[in-house]
Design an enzyme around this catalytic site. Structure first.
Site, short mmCIF file in Angstrom:
data_model
loop_
_atom_site.label_atom_id
_atom_site.label_comp_id
_atom_site.label_asym_id
_atom_site.label_seq_id
_atom_site.Cartn_x
_atom_site.Cartn_y
_atom_site.Cartn_z
N CYS A 392 0.83 -1.21 0.00
CA CYS A 392 0.00 0.00 0.00
C CYS A 392 0.87 1.27 0.00
CB CYS A 392 -1.01 -0.03 1.14
SG CYS A 392 -2.38 1.06 0.78
N HIS A 517 -3.86 -4.97 0.60
CA HIS A 517 -3.22 -5.53 1.79
C HIS A 517 -3.43 -7.04 1.82
CE1 HIS A 517 -2.53 -1.73 4.03
NE2 HIS A 517 -3.53 -1.30 3.29
N GLU A 519 -1.96 -9.24 3.34
CA GLU A 519 -1.72 -9.85 4.66
C GLU A 519 -3.01 -10.17 5.41
OE1 GLU A 519 -0.66 -6.91 3.68
OE2 GLU A 519 -1.25 -5.33 5.08
N1 GLN Z 1 -1.75 6.77 2.75
C1 GLN Z 1 -1.96 5.99 1.59
C2 GLN Z 1 -3.33 6.20 0.99
O1 GLN Z 1 -4.20 6.72 1.61
C3 GLN Z 1 -1.69 4.52 1.84
C4 GLN Z 1 -2.61 3.90 2.81
C5 GLN Z 1 -2.12 2.58 3.36
O2 GLN Z 1 -0.93 2.29 3.36
N2 GLN Z 1 -3.02 1.76 3.83
O3 GLN Z 1 -3.58 5.85 -0.12
#
Ligand code: GLN
Length: 545
Positions: A392, A517, A519
Site C-alpha cells: 500500500c 493488503h 496480509e
Molecule cells: N496513505 C496511503 C493512501 O491513503 C496509503 C494507505 C495505506 O498504506 N493503507 O492511499
C-alpha cells in the site's frame, strides 16, 4: 438456540485475550459447532480506522463493508476493526463482519442521534437502561446469523470506567438466559516473581473481586503466565474464585501462538466448556484437530533463518503490523524458512544498514512523517537488487523512488505529502478531489483484482481474478506509470475499476508493490501468495532451494 461465551480480562491489557478467545472458538470448531466472534471495544471512536497504530495496534480490514446506520438518515461505512479480528480470522478461518466490532462510540452515537430525532420522546436517556439496552440489542442481533455459539470478547480490563456499561449489559443478558446458555471466562495475568521463583496469584484474586462487584461470576479462569500453573496454584485460584479446579486453565507464553488451542485441549478445557454449556459434540474424533496439529508442527520446525527489514513509521510497537508479521511467518513456515523480522524506524536509521538483510518490506502508512526514510529504503532495494515487497503506502512510495531514481523526476512524490510536486505519480483521482470529508474518499474492504499473466504477481497467484482487501485514498497515476513502463516499471494488476493495483520492476529479480493488503487474508494453513512469492525470491537469492 445460540449460546454465548463472554470473555473478560483482568489485571492488565495486552494479555492476548483475543488469542485466548480465538483458541476457545477453535475448541468448539473441533467439536463440530459453528462459531461467531464479537468484540466490544469500550473506546469512544466509532471505528478503529482513525486510530494511530502506535496507540492501538493495527487496523484490521474486513472483507465486507458495513453500512452502519445509527439512526434513520445517517449512514457510515465501516470495515476497519480492532486487530483482534485478524487473530479471529487466522484461527477460525471465517471472515468476520465489521458489525461484530461493537464500540462505545457506535452505541452512544446511536442512542444520542435517536434521541435527537425523537425516538425516545418524553424519556430521560440514561446509561442504564438505554446504553445497556443498545449493547444488548447489538449482541443479540448477531444470533440471527445462526451460529451455535457466539463468543463475546470485552476489550480492556474489569474496573475500567468505559467498560462498565458492557459488563452491566452482559450481567443483564446472563440473568435473562438459562444457566447452560451462557458462560463467562475471565482472562487474568499471573506474574512470575524471579526473586522468589514463584507465580503470584494475588492480582488474579483482586481482578476476580472486581468482576464479582460488577455482578459477574466467572465459570472459568484462564491464567496468562510465563510458565504453566502447578496443581497447587490452580487449587488456590479455584478456591478464591469459586471456579472448579478443572476450569482453571494455564495459558503460558508460547513461541507459536497457533499452539494455544492444543495447550487448552491438553487441559480438558474444550470438554469442560461443552459440559458447562450442556452441548453434545456433533462428532468425535475431533474435526480438524489433527490438521491443526500438523500446521502447528510446521511452525515449530527448525528451519534456516532469513532476515527481513520491515521499514516503517509505526515500528515502536510490533502490534502495528501484526497481520504483516503473521503473513511473513505463514509464508516462511510453508517455505521451510524461519523469518526473522527487524523493525526499522524510517525516521531514524542508516540506509546502508539495510545491506545486511535478505529482504526489505516497506509498510503501509498515512501522512508525511518518515516518508523520506521510506523512499530511501525502496531506492536502496532497487539499486542493490534486494528482494522488496511494498504494501500500500509502501508500494506508492516505492513508485516515488522509481520515479526519482530511474526517471530522474527529482521532486516526484505523492500528493498526500507534497501537493505541489511537478510529478504527482501518486495522487487522488479527480472525483475524490471534490469530496470534503476524509471518511468519504477511503476505499475499504474486499475489491476484485485482475492479475496480468506473465508477471511475478501472476507466479504468486496463478489466477486471473482474486479478491483482496483495500484501505487507501491515493492511487498510482496511470499517465506516469505508462511513461515509467519504458524503463521497466510493469503494471501487474488492476482492480475492478481499472485502477493500478500493483507493479513490479522487470530488470529487478523481485521488486514488487501492491496497492492492497494481502496480509489480511493470509492464514496459517494458506499463506498469502505475494508474501510467499517474496519469501521464494529471498530463498532463490540465498540459494536455499
Ligand atoms: N496513505 C496511503 C493512501 O491513503 C496509503 C494507505 C495505506 O498504506 N493503507 O492511499
Amino acid at each position: 438456540m445460540t449460546k454465548y461465551i463472554f470473555i473478560t480480562g483482568g489485571v492488565l491489557s495486552g494479555l492476548g485475550k483475543g488469542t485466548v478467545a480465538a483458541s476457545i472458538a477453535k475448541l468448539l470448531q473441533f467439536r463440530g459447532f459453528s462459531v461467531s466472534m464479537i468484540k466490544c471495544d469500550p473506546y469512544l471512536n466509532v471505528d478503529a480506522g482513525t486510530m494511530n497504530p502506535i496507540e492501538h495496534g493495527e487496523n484490521f480490514v474486513c472483507e465486507n463493508v458495513w453500512e452502519f446506520e445509527p439512526a434513520k438518515g445517517f449512514v457510515f461505512r465501516i470495515a476497519e476493526v480492532d486487530q483482534d479480528f485478524g487473530t479471529y480470522e487466522r484461527f477460525i478461518g471465517k471472515n468476520v463482519h465489521p458489525s461484530h466490532n461493537i464500540t462505545s462510540g457506535q452505541i452512544y452515537l446511536s442512542v444520542i442521534l435517536r434521541e435527537r430525532i425523537g425516538e425516545y420522546l418524553g424519556k430521560t436517556i440514561q446509561i442504564i437502561p438505554h446504553i445497556t439496552d443498545e449493547i444488548k440489542r447489538r449482541i443479540l442481533e448477531i444470533a440471527n446469523e445462526g451460529s451455535d455459539i457466539i463468543l463475546v470478547e470485552i476489550g480492556g480490563t474489569v474496573g475500567d470506567i468505559e467498560g462498565m456499561p458492557f459488563l452491566e449489559a452482559i450481567r443483564q443478558l446472563r440473568n435473562s438466559m438459562a444457566k447452560e446458555d451462557t458462560m463467562l471466562i475471565h482472562v487474568t495475568y499471573v506474574p512470575y516473581l524471579k526473586t522468589i521463583g514463584q507465580l503470584k496469584t494475588k492480582p488474579t484474586q483482586h481482578s476476580v473481586q472486581r468482576l464479582l462487584q460488577a455482578g459477574l461470576t466467572p465459570d472459568a479462569i484462564v491464567a496468562r503466565c510465563e510458565l504453566p500453573l502447578t496443581l497447587d496454584e490452580k487449587k488456590k485460584i479455584s478456591l478464591f474464585s469459586g471456579v472448579p479446579i478443572e476450569a482453571v486453565i494455564s495459558a503460558p507464553d508460547l513461541n507459536v501462538v497457533y499452539a494455544l488451542p492444543i495447550v487448552f485441549e491438553q487441559q480438558g478445557f474444550g470438554d469442560y466448556i461443552i459440559r458447562r454449556l450442556n452441548l453434545i459434540p456433533a462428532e468425535n474424533p475431533r474435526i480438524g484437530l489433527k490438521e491443526w496439529e500438523d500446521i502447528v508442527k510446521l511452525f515449530m520446525m527448525d528451519n534456516p533463518s532469513i532476515r527481513i527489514a520491515m521499514v516503517g513509521k509505526y515500528t515502536r510497537i510490533v502490534d502495528s503490523y501484526i497481520s504483516i508479521n503473521e503473513a511473513l511467518k505463514h509464508a516462511g513456515a510453508h517455505e521451510r524458512v524461519s523469518v526473522e523480522i527487524t523493525y526499522i524506524d524510517a525516521e531514524n536509521y542508516e540506509v546502508k544498514d539495510l545491506e545486511s538483510y535478505d529482504g526489505i518490506l516497506l509498510t503501509p502508512g498515512f501522512g508525511k512523517r518518515a516518508t523520506e526514510g521510506m523512499i530511501k529504503a525502496a531506492r536502496f532495494a532497487l539499486r542493490k537488487h534486494i528482494p522488496f515487497l511494498g504494501i500500500c503506502y509502501g508500494a506508492q512510495l516505492a513508485t516515488v523512488a522509481f520515479a526519482r531514481d530511474v526517471m530522474k523526476w527529482k521532486d516526484a512524490h505523492t500528493t498526500e505529502v507534497n501537493p505541489y510536486t511537478s510529478y504527482p505519480v501518486v495522487d487522488l483521482l479527480p472525483w475524490q478531489k471534490n469530496v470534503q470529508t476524509k471518511g468519504g474518499t477511503m476505499r475499504l474492504g474486499g475489491i476484485g483484482v485482475f492479475i496480468k499473466k506473465g508477471t511475478r504477481l501472476w507466479n504468486a497467484y496463478k489466477q486471473k481474478y482474486v479478491i483482496e482487501r483495500f484501505r487507501h485514498r491515493y492511487h498510482i497515476i496511470r499517465d506516469y506509470a505508462e511513461k515509467m513502463m519504458n524503463e521497466g516499471y510493469v503494471i501487474n494488476a488492476e482492480d475492478e475499476e481499472k485502477n493500478i493495483a500493483g507493479f513490479e520492476v522487470s530488470w529487478h529479480d523481485f521488486f514488487l508493490g501492491v496497492q492492497f493488503h494481502p496480509e489480511f487474508k493470509s492464514r496459517p494453513w494458506a499463506p498469502s501468495p505475494p508474501y510467499r512469492e517474496f519469501i521464494r525470491a529471498i530463498k532463490r537469492k540465498l540459494e536455499l532451494n
